[in-house]
Design a protein around this motif. Structure first.
Motif, PDB file in Angstrom:
ATOM      1  N   THR A  65       1.209 -27.834  71.218  1.00 52.74           N
ATOM      2  CA  THR A  65       1.543 -28.426  69.744  1.00 52.74           C
ATOM      3  C   THR A  65       2.733 -26.819  69.588  1.00 52.74           C
ATOM      4  N   GLU A  66       3.837 -27.591  68.742  1.00 53.04           N
ATOM      5  CA  GLU A  66       4.883 -26.492  68.941  1.00 53.04           C
ATOM      6  C   GLU A  66       5.363 -27.060  67.076  1.00 53.04           C
ATOM      7  N   PRO A  67       5.203 -26.841  66.499  1.00 50.19           N
ATOM      8  CA  PRO A  67       5.210 -27.239  64.869  1.00 50.19           C
ATOM      9  C   PRO A  67       6.639 -27.158  64.325  1.00 50.19           C
ATOM     10  N   ARG A  68       7.293 -25.335  65.018  1.00 49.18           N
ATOM     11  CA  ARG A  68       8.172 -25.350  64.439  1.00 49.18           C
ATOM     12  C   ARG A  68       9.521 -26.439  65.460  1.00 49.18           C
ATOM     13  N   ARG A  69      10.491 -26.860  64.920  1.00 45.73           N
ATOM     14  CA  ARG A  69      11.440 -28.567  65.591  1.00 45.73           C
ATOM     15  C   ARG A  69      12.449 -27.042  66.130  1.00 45.73           C
ATOM     16  N   GLY A  70      13.034 -27.023  67.691  1.00 46.15           N
ATOM     17  CA  GLY A  70      13.620 -26.674  68.151  1.00 46.15           C
ATOM     18  C   GLY A  70      13.530 -26.721  69.892  1.00 46.15           C
ATOM     19  N   VAL A  71      14.754 -26.755  70.487  1.00 46.08           N
ATOM     20  CA  VAL A  71      14.040 -27.416  71.942  1.00 46.08           C
ATOM     21  C   VAL A  71      14.268 -26.108  72.620  1.00 46.08           C
ATOM     22  N   LEU A  72      14.488 -24.938  72.417  1.00 43.71           N
ATOM     23  CA  LEU A  72      14.200 -23.774  73.188  1.00 43.71           C
ATOM     24  C   LEU A  72      12.636 -23.507  72.691  1.00 43.71           C
ATOM     25  N   ARG A  73      12.599 -23.703  71.583  1.00 42.08           N
ATOM     26  CA  ARG A  73      11.071 -23.089  71.064  1.00 42.08           C
ATOM     27  C   ARG A  73       9.510 -24.259  71.671  1.00 42.08           C
ATOM     28  N   ALA A  74      10.204 -25.095  71.805  1.00 41.61           N
ATOM     29  CA  ALA A  74       8.691 -25.910  72.455  1.00 41.61           C
ATOM     30  C   ALA A  74       9.234 -25.945  73.977  1.00 41.61           C
ATOM     31  N   THR A  75      10.348 -25.234  74.582  1.00 42.49           N
ATOM     32  CA  THR A  75      10.061 -25.383  76.364  1.00 42.49           C
ATOM     33  C   THR A  75       9.392 -24.395  76.960  1.00 42.49           C
ATOM     34  N   PRO A 132      24.608 -22.933  86.478  1.00 38.55           N
ATOM     35  CA  PRO A 132      23.717 -23.258  85.089  1.00 38.55           C
ATOM     36  C   PRO A 132      22.802 -24.042  85.497  1.00 38.55           C
ATOM     37  N   LEU A 133      21.657 -23.989  84.287  1.00 39.20           N
ATOM     38  CA  LEU A 133      20.642 -24.909  84.826  1.00 39.20           C
ATOM     39  C   LEU A 133      20.762 -26.301  83.660  1.00 39.20           C
ATOM     40  N   PHE A 134      20.346 -27.351  84.240  1.00 41.17           N
ATOM     41  CA  PHE A 134      20.449 -28.990  83.944  1.00 41.17           C
ATOM     42  C   PHE A 134      19.133 -29.487  83.042  1.00 41.17           C
ATOM     43  N   GLY A 135      19.118 -29.064  81.812  1.00 44.08           N
ATOM     44  CA  GLY A 135      17.865 -29.650  81.613  1.00 44.08           C
ATOM     45  C   GLY A 135      17.322 -30.486  81.569  1.00 44.08           C
ATOM     46  N   SER A 136      17.253 -31.490  81.904  1.00 41.83           N
ATOM     47  CA  SER A 136      16.888 -32.323  82.040  1.00 41.83           C
ATOM     48  C   SER A 136      16.288 -32.568  83.702  1.00 41.83           C
ATOM     49  N   ASN A 137      16.535 -31.362  84.105  1.00 34.41           N
ATOM     50  CA  ASN A 137      15.855 -31.652  86.022  1.00 34.41           C
ATOM     51  C   ASN A 137      16.516 -29.854  86.425  1.00 34.41           C
ATOM     52  N   PHE A 138      15.196 -29.412  86.129  1.00 38.07           N
ATOM     53  CA  PHE A 138      15.398 -28.010  86.725  1.00 38.07           C
ATOM     54  C   PHE A 138      14.349 -27.184  86.444  1.00 38.07           C
ATOM     55  N   ALA A 139      13.801 -26.692  87.360  1.00 37.30           N
ATOM     56  CA  ALA A 139      12.423 -25.717  87.824  1.00 37.30           C
ATOM     57  C   ALA A 139      12.892 -24.242  87.806  1.00 37.30           C
ATOM     58  N   ILE A 140      11.627 -23.300  87.331  1.00 37.65           N
ATOM     59  CA  ILE A 140      12.052 -21.912  87.665  1.00 37.65           C
ATOM     60  C   ILE A 140      10.626 -21.179  87.919  1.00 37.65           C
ATOM     61  N   VAL A 147      20.289 -24.042  69.316  1.00 35.78           N
ATOM     62  CA  VAL A 147      20.471 -23.776  70.819  1.00 35.78           C
ATOM     63  C   VAL A 147      19.708 -24.983  71.694  1.00 35.78           C
ATOM     64  N   HIS A 148      20.069 -24.605  73.057  1.00 36.04           N
ATOM     65  CA  HIS A 148      20.111 -25.316  73.827  1.00 36.04           C
ATOM     66  C   HIS A 148      19.152 -24.487  75.162  1.00 36.04           C
ATOM     67  N   ASP A 149      18.096 -24.988  75.259  1.00 30.87           N
ATOM     68  CA  ASP A 149      16.785 -24.593  76.138  1.00 30.87           C
ATOM     69  C   ASP A 149      18.183 -24.002  78.173  1.00 30.87           C
ATOM     70  N   ASP A 150      18.530 -25.091  78.112  1.00 33.60           N
ATOM     71  CA  ASP A 150      18.869 -24.687  79.277  1.00 33.60           C
ATOM     72  C   ASP A 150      20.632 -24.177  79.549  1.00 33.60           C
ATOM     73  N   LEU A 151      20.886 -24.168  78.682  1.00 37.99           N
ATOM     74  CA  LEU A 151      22.119 -23.187  78.127  1.00 37.99           C
ATOM     75  C   LEU A 151      21.904 -21.737  77.821  1.00 37.99           C
ATOM     76  N   ALA A 153      25.797 -26.573  71.726  1.00 43.06           N
ATOM     77  CA  ALA A 153      26.574 -25.693  72.896  1.00 43.06           C
ATOM     78  C   ALA A 153      27.311 -24.259  72.766  1.00 43.06           C
ATOM     79  N   PHE A 154      28.649 -24.691  71.406  1.00 49.24           N
ATOM     80  CA  PHE A 154      29.492 -23.758  71.429  1.00 49.24           C
ATOM     81  C   PHE A 154      29.216 -22.471  70.482  1.00 49.24           C
ATOM     82  N   HIS A 155      27.517 -22.787  69.518  1.00 47.08           N
ATOM     83  CA  HIS A 155      26.560 -21.665  69.097  1.00 47.08           C
ATOM     84  C   HIS A 155      26.288 -20.604  70.262  1.00 47.08           C
ATOM     85  N   ASP A 156      25.950 -21.557  71.194  1.00 51.75           N
ATOM     86  CA  ASP A 156      25.040 -21.284  71.866  1.00 51.75           C
ATOM     87  C   ASP A 156      26.022 -19.544  73.178  1.00 51.75           C
TER      88      ASP A 156
END
Length: 262
Positions: free
Chosen positions: A58-68, A147-155, A174-178, A218-221
């Motif tokens: 559980t990550e209650p703070r909204r944001g895809v990078l936070r969740a990732t 770059p990494l594509f967020g729907s399809n990557f591994a690290i 921000v986008h997590d993959d970017l 994306a531009f912000h990131d």
């Protein structure tokens, strides 16, 4: 073989998540760990994840990078795969990821592309070749590596831990993959596997407002990361990193040949 955790962030995406988990259930090489990050959902996301045998973080703070980041921090395997709730990985997805990292000690991150479902032929073409193709080309030019594509990557988990403190986790826009792509060290090998395939939802093209929001993030990131390290420096360091990686690969190949009794 390298052990593989798969992390799927989800916010009110229960039905899409059900499809992703169904695709993971029929992998030729099942993942060693499956983590769904519930990013403050009010639907059945957590229940569907648990029913499929996934661990729910559980990550209650909204944001895809936070969740990732929450999912990556919780992962216990050597390699961490990253899919979206609407991803439909090919049956050999986990096997290809594990084999790639097992075969190359200099590989730190691996990504592939996607094909879009839920739309007509025109939007499938736009999505695959203009939207994703443009992303890989333009971001590669800025970063000096794929770059990494967020729907399809591994690290590798070690790579994530090495760069974790540089991730802009406190920024919800921000986008997590970017962001992860930008903060990877120049010496970290990033490969693109055209056969590492997922299907992804055509939701980015569903409405103008949603597309504009994705673009503004994306531009912000991009601006955020380029203020820290400029394009020319990134490209120069990336070129040096690739040369060092090739030298390391040659060194490892020489050692393997020397130790082969045949």
């Amino acid at each position: 073989m390298s052990t593989v955790s798969i992390v799927i962030p989800s916010y009110n995406d229960a039905e899409m998540l059900r499809g992703c988990l169904a695709a993971l259930a029929v992998q030729t090489r099942p993942p060693d760990e499956l983590i769904v990050v519930d990013n403050g959902s009010t639907d059945a996301t957590a229940a569907i994840a648990r029913a499929a045998g996934a661990r729910v973080v559980t990550e209650p703070r909204r944001g895809v990078l936070r969740a990732t980041a929450a999912g990556f921090d919780a992962a216990g395997c050597e390699v961490i795969g990253r899919l979206d709730a609407d991803s439909r990985p090919a049956p050999d997805w986990t096997a290809r990821v594990a084999a790639a990292f097992e075969a190359d000690a200099t590989l730190h991150a691996l990504t592939g592309t996607g094909s879009f479902y839920g739309c007509g032929r025109f939007w499938r073409f736009v999505g695959r070749y203009l939207y994703l193709g443009g992303y890989f080309w333009s971001m590669g030019m800025l970063m000096g590596h794929r770059p990494l594509f967020g729907s399809n990557f591994a690290i590798r988990r070690t790579a994530w831990r090495a760069v974790r403190e540089r991730a802009h986790v406190d920024d919800p826009h921000v986008h997590d993959d970017l962001d992860i792509s930008f903060i990877l060290d120049p010496d970290m090998g990033v490969d693109y596997d055209r056969a590492l395939l997922v299907q992804v939802s055509a939701r980015p093209f569903a409405n103008v407002a949603g597309f504009q929001r994705r673009a503004s993030w994306a531009f912000h990131d991009i601006a955020l990361n380029l203020r820290e390290v400029g394009v020319l420096r990134r490209r120069a360091e990336g070129a040096r990193g690739r040369r060092r990686r090739r030298a390391r690969q040659a060194e490892l190949a020489g050692r393997a040949a020397a130790s082969d009794p045949a």
